[in-house]
Motif scaffolding. Structure first.
Motif, short mmCIF file in Angstrom:
data_model
loop_
_atom_site.label_atom_id
_atom_site.label_comp_id
_atom_site.label_asym_id
_atom_site.label_seq_id
_atom_site.Cartn_x
_atom_site.Cartn_y
_atom_site.Cartn_z
N LEU A 140 0.80 -1.22 0.00
CA LEU A 140 0.00 0.00 0.00
C LEU A 140 0.83 1.28 0.00
N ASN A 141 2.10 1.19 0.32
CA ASN A 141 2.93 2.40 0.46
C ASN A 141 3.55 2.81 -0.87
N ASN A 144 -0.31 6.79 -6.46
CA ASN A 144 -1.17 6.50 -7.62
C ASN A 144 -1.73 5.08 -7.57
N LEU A 145 -2.26 4.72 -6.41
CA LEU A 145 -2.73 3.35 -6.18
C LEU A 145 -4.24 3.31 -5.97
N ILE A 146 -4.89 2.36 -6.65
CA ILE A 146 -6.29 2.03 -6.41
C ILE A 146 -6.34 0.55 -6.04
N VAL A 147 -7.05 0.23 -4.96
CA VAL A 147 -7.16 -1.16 -4.50
C VAL A 147 -8.62 -1.59 -4.62
N MET A 148 -8.83 -2.80 -5.13
CA MET A 148 -10.19 -3.35 -5.26
C MET A 148 -10.26 -4.72 -4.59
N ARG A 207 -2.26 5.66 3.68
CA ARG A 207 -1.23 4.64 3.56
C ARG A 207 -0.66 4.32 4.94
N PRO A 208 -0.21 3.09 5.17
CA PRO A 208 0.37 2.74 6.48
C PRO A 208 1.58 3.58 6.85
N ASP A 209 2.36 4.06 5.84
CA ASP A 209 3.55 4.84 6.16
C ASP A 209 3.23 6.30 6.43
#
Length: 277
Positions: A140-141, A144-148, A207-209
């Motif tokens: 996740l870190n 420009n990220l999309i999670v499905m 994000r976790p970071d």
């Protein structure tokens, strides 16, 4: 290395070509983002009462050039998705009865990815698909990220959602469902009772970071995931206008049939996670 002169000084032709290629990508991304910011600023000036002629005088350009930038520049709402090439990470699973070791995603998730890729291209971005194999350790870190897909396939997302003060995925003996954080309202999928409806989560999470956010969309079933993607595609200008890149979340209800999702809408208000000053 971000200096063309330094790139020119690389003796090895292979290394020089790679460095030049990376630098061009870097500059193109920066130009795209600056173009977006310029168009958004021009629209803000117009909304504030300036005329195109006044803006042209301010920027020392012709009025026709201002008009061209307003109509042909990078759309401001692109920032809602990202500032560079998008990665769409989708939870995969091993299909029962398959003899090959590959992981698969649902047909609806693949349709959702294609819908998002088309949306990205419409605002000047590229997108790539990444299948996250079991047990769902998605990275996740990154920007420009999309999670499905739901925490059923991506368990860590259940913990990340605890940063959402309004909504949660939960599971009990009846299966997975969405709920308000205080448990006062539950959204159980009508699909479980044979109806052509499903619910989905759509939101922006940290994000976790702590160095940014990512977009997350997940149906209770795959049809809901596709519905969330369709809602995003239909509502992108509104979502950017109201929330920019701030954190938010909403429950989406999707109606579907054998041909796909037929209609989408909000089952809750769109919750803002932080107070914007």
């Amino acid at each position: 290395m971000d200096d063309p002169t330094a790139v020119a000084g690389i003796g090895d032709a292979r290394e020089r070509a790679l460095a030049a290629h990376r630098l061009i990508d870097h500059y193109q991304a920066a130009i795209g983002e600056l173009s977006r910011l310029r168009r958004e600023s021009l629209e803000d000036l117009l909304a504030g009462g300036m005329t195109q002629t006044q803006i042209a005088h301010l920027l020392d350009m012709s009025r026709s050039r201002v008009s061209q930038l307003l109509s042909a520049g990078v759309r401001p709402e692109r920032a809602f998705l990202g500032t560079g090439r998008l990665t769409v990470a989708i939870g995969g699973k091993q299909e029962v009865g398959r003899h090959d070791p590959g992981d698969v995603i649902s047909a609806e998730s693949f349709k959702a990815y294609n819908l998002l890729a088309d949306l990205a291209r419409s605002v000047g971005l590229d997108a790539s698909c990444e299948v996250v194999p079991p047990p769902g350790h998605v990275h996740l870190n990154r920007p420009n990220l999309i999670v499905m897909t739901s925490p059923r396939l991506l368990p860590f997302l259940g913990q990340i959602m605890e940063a959402d003060p309004h909504l949660r995925f939960k599971v009990d003996d009846s299966g997975w469902f969405l709920s308000t954080a205080d448990g006062s309202q539950e959204f159980r999928s009508p699909r479980d009772n044979g109806e052509n409806f499903d619910y989905a989560y759509l939101g922006r999470l940290p994000r976790p970071d702590g160095k940014g956010t990512f977009l997350y969309m997940a149906g209770i079933h795959a049809q809901g995931t596709l519905g969330a993607a369709q809602y995003l595609a239909e509502s992108l200008p509104m979502l950017y206008k109201d929330f920019k890149t701030h954190r938010f979340s909403v429950v989406i209800k999707a109606e579907f049939n054998r041909q796909g999702v037929q209609s989408v809408g909000q089952a809750t208000p769109i919750y803002r996670h932080e107070v914007v000053k």
